[in-house]
Design an enzyme around this catalytic site. Sequence first.
Site, PDB file in Angstrom:
ATOM      1  N   SER A 131     -99.256 -57.305 -42.529  1.00 23.85           N
ATOM      2  CA  SER A 131     -97.828 -57.002 -42.630  1.00 23.85           C
ATOM      3  C   SER A 131     -97.498 -56.662 -44.074  1.00 23.85           C
ATOM      4  CB  SER A 131     -97.007 -58.233 -42.226  1.00 23.85           C
ATOM      5  OG  SER A 131     -95.631 -58.026 -42.484  1.00 23.85           O
ATOM      6  N   TYR A 144     -93.711 -66.990 -43.313  1.00 26.95           N
ATOM      7  CA  TYR A 144     -94.407 -65.799 -42.788  1.00 26.95           C
ATOM      8  C   TYR A 144     -95.187 -65.130 -43.918  1.00 26.95           C
ATOM      9  CZ  TYR A 144     -94.990 -61.426 -40.091  1.00 26.95           C
ATOM     10  OH  TYR A 144     -95.498 -60.326 -39.424  1.00 26.95           O
TER      11      TYR A 144
END
Length: 244
Positions: A131, A144
Amino acid sequence: MAQRTAVVTGASSGIGAASARALAADGWNVVIGARRTDRIEALAAEVGGTAIPLDVTDQESVDAFCSRVETCDLLLNNAGGAFGTASIAEADVDQWQAMYDVNVLGTLRVTKALLPKLVASGDGQVITIGSIAAREPYKGGGGYNAAKHAVAALTRVLRLELLGQPVRVSEIDPGMVETEFSLVRFDGDAEKAAKVYEGVTPMTAEDIAEAVRWVASRPRHVNIDQILMLATAQTSAQSVHREL
Ligand code: NAP
């Protein structure tokens, strides 16, 4: 040449489902896993692959899944996600643990279990969906960010450790993609999830699947190490142009 097998984790929606479709269309035999078995069974019926239940946070489930994978030429580590957007001050430790478990340890469990088969294939490939959160910290992204930074570290260490062995290792880091990701992040709150994409044309799961398909189809002497893919309207994690 015998049909080659691609294993896709988290194939019940979003990037995983689109990638399974793209790989099947490219001639791969796809073996797909996720917890929502009705969805992966429907997808397997559609593309001609095999659906096997998989919870990457559960070692027994990973072992049962991998024992049914006879050969493996490509592993797409895609299962993952974010839970919440709390600041560090307000962090929910259980959410952090859950993010670490699914993104980091999930990737580790499946990669470790399938590595012997990837090596045995003589031309194996591991593609991991990271990501932009793996590259750039952002406010409210703490748990995250930490998990995806760890996924990137795992992927890059794997590349180093496999040097000289017949397994390529690649990382695809997307920015904003409209999938069920935000719905999961906001615990099913559709209104909050919709706000993430308000006034923006985000990438689609198919955009990322096209990158997966391309990486998977390079000749064996080419290793695509890392790809960062962003929507045109996004230049960094929190720099987004919205037409409101
Ligand atoms: P999504 O639509 O929510 O898909 C997530 C997939 O992961 C689902 O198929 C889900 O299946 C699976 N999954 C979740 N927990 C699992 C578990 N314990 N065991 C097995 N499978 C599990 O979101 P997505 O955007 O396609 O996400 C795919 C990957 O891309 C994730 O790693 C995510 O972090 C990453 N990513 C997404 C974006 C974005 O903006 N969408 C950006 C960068 C990176 P089940 O719930 O059926 O198990």
